[in-house]
Design a protein around this motif. Structure first.
Motif, PDB file in Angstrom:
ATOM      1  N   LEU A  92      -6.385  -0.444 -18.139  1.00  0.00           N
ATOM      2  CA  LEU A  92      -5.631  -1.659 -17.813  1.00  0.00           C
ATOM      3  C   LEU A  92      -6.267  -2.408 -16.654  1.00  0.00           C
ATOM      4  CD1 LEU A  92      -1.916  -0.452 -18.097  1.00  0.00           C
ATOM      5  CD2 LEU A  92      -3.240  -1.797 -19.746  1.00  0.00           C
ATOM      6  N   ASP A  93      -6.710  -1.669 -15.633  1.00  0.00           N
ATOM      7  CA  ASP A  93      -7.345  -2.283 -14.471  1.00  0.00           C
ATOM      8  C   ASP A  93      -8.646  -2.986 -14.874  1.00  0.00           C
ATOM      9  OD1 ASP A  93      -7.558  -2.715 -11.554  1.00  0.00           O
ATOM     10  OD2 ASP A  93      -9.307  -1.386 -11.743  1.00  0.00           O
ATOM     11  N   ARG A  94      -9.450  -2.325 -15.676  1.00  0.00           N
ATOM     12  CA  ARG A  94     -10.708  -2.939 -16.132  1.00  0.00           C
ATOM     13  C   ARG A  94     -10.442  -4.194 -16.953  1.00  0.00           C
ATOM     14  NH1 ARG A  94     -15.697   0.719 -16.865  1.00  0.00           N
ATOM     15  NH2 ARG A  94     -15.158   2.477 -15.545  1.00  0.00           N
ATOM     16  N   THR A  95      -9.427  -4.123 -17.792  1.00  0.00           N
ATOM     17  CA  THR A  95      -9.080  -5.278 -18.623  1.00  0.00           C
ATOM     18  C   THR A  95      -8.708  -6.469 -17.754  1.00  0.00           C
ATOM     19  OG1 THR A  95      -8.324  -3.805 -20.387  1.00  0.00           O
ATOM     20  CG2 THR A  95      -7.568  -6.077 -20.468  1.00  0.00           C
ATOM     21  N   GLN A  96      -7.929  -6.222 -16.714  1.00  0.00           N
ATOM     22  CA  GLN A  96      -7.516  -7.294 -15.808  1.00  0.00           C
ATOM     23  C   GLN A  96      -8.724  -7.882 -15.072  1.00  0.00           C
ATOM     24  OE1 GLN A  96      -4.898  -6.229 -12.524  1.00  0.00           O
ATOM     25  NE2 GLN A  96      -3.811  -8.166 -12.818  1.00  0.00           N
ATOM     26  N   ARG A  97      -9.616  -7.018 -14.594  1.00  0.00           N
ATOM     27  CA  ARG A  97     -10.815  -7.500 -13.888  1.00  0.00           C
ATOM     28  C   ARG A  97     -11.711  -8.314 -14.824  1.00  0.00           C
ATOM     29  NH1 ARG A  97     -13.607  -2.694 -11.738  1.00  0.00           N
ATOM     30  NH2 ARG A  97     -12.074  -1.435 -12.803  1.00  0.00           N
ATOM     31  N   LEU A  98     -11.823  -7.865 -16.073  1.00  0.00           N
ATOM     32  CA  LEU A  98     -12.630  -8.602 -17.051  1.00  0.00           C
ATOM     33  C   LEU A  98     -12.031  -9.974 -17.345  1.00  0.00           C
ATOM     34  CD1 LEU A  98     -13.688  -5.808 -19.539  1.00  0.00           C
ATOM     35  CD2 LEU A  98     -15.182  -7.161 -18.070  1.00  0.00           C
ATOM     36  N   ALA A  99     -10.723 -10.037 -17.435  1.00  0.00           N
ATOM     37  CA  ALA A  99     -10.062 -11.322 -17.679  1.00  0.00           C
ATOM     38  C   ALA A  99     -10.355 -12.294 -16.534  1.00  0.00           C
ATOM     39  CB  ALA A  99      -8.561 -11.126 -17.851  1.00  0.00           C
ATOM     40  N   GLN A 100     -10.332 -11.788 -15.301  1.00  0.00           N
ATOM     41  CA  GLN A 100     -10.635 -12.632 -14.142  1.00  0.00           C
ATOM     42  C   GLN A 100     -12.087 -13.103 -14.159  1.00  0.00           C
ATOM     43  OE1 GLN A 100      -9.466  -9.955 -11.000  1.00  0.00           O
ATOM     44  NE2 GLN A 100      -7.337 -10.643 -11.027  1.00  0.00           N
ATOM     45  N   LEU A 101     -12.991 -12.198 -14.489  1.00  0.00           N
ATOM     46  CA  LEU A 101     -14.415 -12.545 -14.548  1.00  0.00           C
ATOM     47  C   LEU A 101     -14.674 -13.560 -15.660  1.00  0.00           C
ATOM     48  CD1 LEU A 101     -17.308 -12.134 -13.550  1.00  0.00           C
ATOM     49  CD2 LEU A 101     -17.442 -10.098 -14.993  1.00  0.00           C
ATOM     50  N   ASN A 102     -14.029 -13.368 -16.786  1.00  0.00           N
ATOM     51  CA  ASN A 102     -14.182 -14.290 -17.899  1.00  0.00           C
ATOM     52  C   ASN A 102     -13.636 -15.681 -17.539  1.00  0.00           C
ATOM     53  OD1 ASN A 102     -15.014 -14.683 -20.687  1.00  0.00           O
ATOM     54  ND2 ASN A 102     -12.831 -14.945 -21.107  1.00  0.00           N
ATOM     55  N   THR A 103     -12.512 -15.716 -16.827  1.00  0.00           N
ATOM     56  CA  THR A 103     -11.945 -16.988 -16.377  1.00  0.00           C
ATOM     57  C   THR A 103     -12.904 -17.691 -15.425  1.00  0.00           C
ATOM     58  OG1 THR A 103      -9.681 -16.196 -16.667  1.00  0.00           O
ATOM     59  CG2 THR A 103     -10.002 -18.049 -15.153  1.00  0.00           C
ATOM     60  N   LEU A 104     -13.481 -16.935 -14.498  1.00  0.00           N
ATOM     61  CA  LEU A 104     -14.445 -17.506 -13.561  1.00  0.00           C
ATOM     62  C   LEU A 104     -15.655 -18.074 -14.308  1.00  0.00           C
ATOM     63  CD1 LEU A 104     -15.433 -18.086 -10.714  1.00  0.00           C
ATOM     64  CD2 LEU A 104     -16.310 -15.752 -10.617  1.00  0.00           C
ATOM     65  N   ASN A 105     -16.162 -17.333 -15.289  1.00  0.00           N
ATOM     66  CA  ASN A 105     -17.297 -17.825 -16.076  1.00  0.00           C
ATOM     67  C   ASN A 105     -16.923 -19.106 -16.813  1.00  0.00           C
ATOM     68  OD1 ASN A 105     -18.691 -15.639 -15.132  1.00  0.00           O
ATOM     69  ND2 ASN A 105     -19.033 -14.707 -17.130  1.00  0.00           N
ATOM     70  N   GLY A 106     -15.709 -19.161 -17.330  1.00  0.00           N
ATOM     71  CA  GLY A 106     -15.238 -20.377 -17.998  1.00  0.00           C
ATOM     72  C   GLY A 106     -15.204 -21.554 -17.040  1.00  0.00           C
ATOM     73  N   GLU A 107     -14.785 -21.307 -15.796  1.00  0.00           N
ATOM     74  CA  GLU A 107     -14.767 -22.370 -14.792  1.00  0.00           C
ATOM     75  C   GLU A 107     -16.187 -22.825 -14.455  1.00  0.00           C
ATOM     76  OE1 GLU A 107     -12.478 -20.680 -11.595  1.00  0.00           O
ATOM     77  OE2 GLU A 107     -10.596 -20.893 -12.707  1.00  0.00           O
ATOM     78  N   LEU A 108     -17.124 -21.885 -14.394  1.00  0.00           N
ATOM     79  CA  LEU A 108     -18.526 -22.250 -14.154  1.00  0.00           C
ATOM     80  C   LEU A 108     -19.055 -23.129 -15.288  1.00  0.00           C
ATOM     81  CD1 LEU A 108     -20.020 -18.891 -12.825  1.00  0.00           C
ATOM     82  CD2 LEU A 108     -19.803 -21.034 -11.553  1.00  0.00           C
ATOM     83  N   ILE A 109     -18.710 -22.780 -16.504  1.00  0.00           N
ATOM     84  CA  ILE A 109     -19.141 -23.575 -17.664  1.00  0.00           C
ATOM     85  C   ILE A 109     -18.544 -24.979 -17.577  1.00  0.00           C
ATOM     86  CG2 ILE A 109     -18.897 -23.823 -20.172  1.00  0.00           C
ATOM     87  CD1 ILE A 109     -19.134 -20.702 -20.271  1.00  0.00           C
ATOM     88  N   GLN A 110     -17.248 -25.072 -17.258  1.00  0.00           N
ATOM     89  CA  GLN A 110     -16.608 -26.383 -17.135  1.00  0.00           C
ATOM     90  C   GLN A 110     -17.257 -27.214 -16.030  1.00  0.00           C
ATOM     91  OE1 GLN A 110     -14.374 -27.917 -19.143  1.00  0.00           O
ATOM     92  NE2 GLN A 110     -14.763 -26.120 -20.408  1.00  0.00           N
ATOM     93  N   HIS A 111     -17.600 -26.566 -14.924  1.00  0.00           N
ATOM     94  CA  HIS A 111     -18.270 -27.265 -13.825  1.00  0.00           C
ATOM     95  C   HIS A 111     -19.620 -27.815 -14.293  1.00  0.00           C
ATOM     96  CE1 HIS A 111     -19.565 -28.260  -9.787  1.00  0.00           C
ATOM     97  NE2 HIS A 111     -20.680 -27.582 -10.003  1.00  0.00           N
ATOM     98  N   ARG A 112     -20.374 -26.996 -15.032  1.00  0.00           N
ATOM     99  CA  ARG A 112     -21.679 -27.433 -15.552  1.00  0.00           C
ATOM    100  C   ARG A 112     -21.507 -28.610 -16.510  1.00  0.00           C
ATOM    101  NH1 ARG A 112     -26.849 -25.874 -13.867  1.00  0.00           N
ATOM    102  NH2 ARG A 112     -26.639 -23.851 -12.899  1.00  0.00           N
ATOM    103  N   LEU A 113     -20.521 -28.500 -17.401  1.00  0.00           N
ATOM    104  CA  LEU A 113     -20.280 -29.589 -18.358  1.00  0.00           C
ATOM    105  C   LEU A 113     -19.918 -30.883 -17.644  1.00  0.00           C
ATOM    106  CD1 LEU A 113     -18.277 -27.727 -21.151  1.00  0.00           C
ATOM    107  CD2 LEU A 113     -20.612 -28.628 -21.315  1.00  0.00           C
ATOM    108  N   HIS A 114     -19.074 -30.774 -16.621  1.00  0.00           N
ATOM    109  CA  HIS A 114     -18.673 -31.949 -15.850  1.00  0.00           C
ATOM    110  C   HIS A 114     -19.888 -32.570 -15.156  1.00  0.00           C
ATOM    111  CE1 HIS A 114     -16.110 -34.573 -13.493  1.00  0.00           C
ATOM    112  NE2 HIS A 114     -16.736 -34.158 -12.401  1.00  0.00           N
TER     113      HIS A 114
END
Length: 150
Positions: A92-114
């Motif tokens: 469960l802990d790993r899943t939560q950390r992965l979700a946070q990392l994936n969200t951060l990567n998504g934000e990086l992608i959005q920043h690049r697109l912008h």
């Protein structure tokens, strides 16, 4: 396969996914994006996600087979009874950390697109009334801007 084996397999696959997300984050943070490497990572992530989903389906089936509800509470109770509650909590802990990392990567992608869109707007404005090309490669005419300094 025992519940412990299912949980261990899922934990290992989540570790693999974490490695891929770390690689993706490094690529996204580079000044020059390597699209080919990002594409390769995307394919690997998709394949791994398919394996994780299959493993989760098996784990849930094992949980139900042991007589527990197909719920988070049932999963924890099954893990506790099987003596692997610590492994379940780690999962469960790993899943939560992965979700946070994936969200951060998504934000990086959005920043690049912008950023890329801003650069395209600057180039379009600098081109004035000259021909530009759309996403399909067709030539389009951009409206000419009035130079207020003239």
């Amino acid at each position: 396969m025992s519940l412990l084996q299912h949980l261990t397999e899922q934990t290992e696959r989540l570790s693999e996914l974490h490695t891929l997300l770390d690689q993706e984050q490094r690529l996204l943070g580079d000044g020059q994006i390597d699209g080919d490497k990002l594409q390769q990572l995307a394919v690997k992530k998709q394949q791994l996600q398919t394996h994780i989903e299959a493993s989760e389906t098996k784990r849930r089936a094992a949980q139900v087979k042991l007589g527990f509800d197909d719920s988070a509470a049932g999963a924890r109770a099954a893990a506790k009874q099987a003596g692997c509650e610590a492994v379940w909590l780690e999962l469960l802990d790993r899943t939560q950390r992965l979700a946070q990392l994936n969200t951060l990567n998504g934000e990086l992608i959005q920043h690049r697109l912008h950023h890329n869109q801003q650069m395209l707007n600057i180039l379009r404005d600098a081109a004035g009334g000259t021909a530009m090309y759309d996403a399909e490669g067709s030539q389009v005419k951009t409206p000419q801007r009035i130079n207020s300094k003239a």
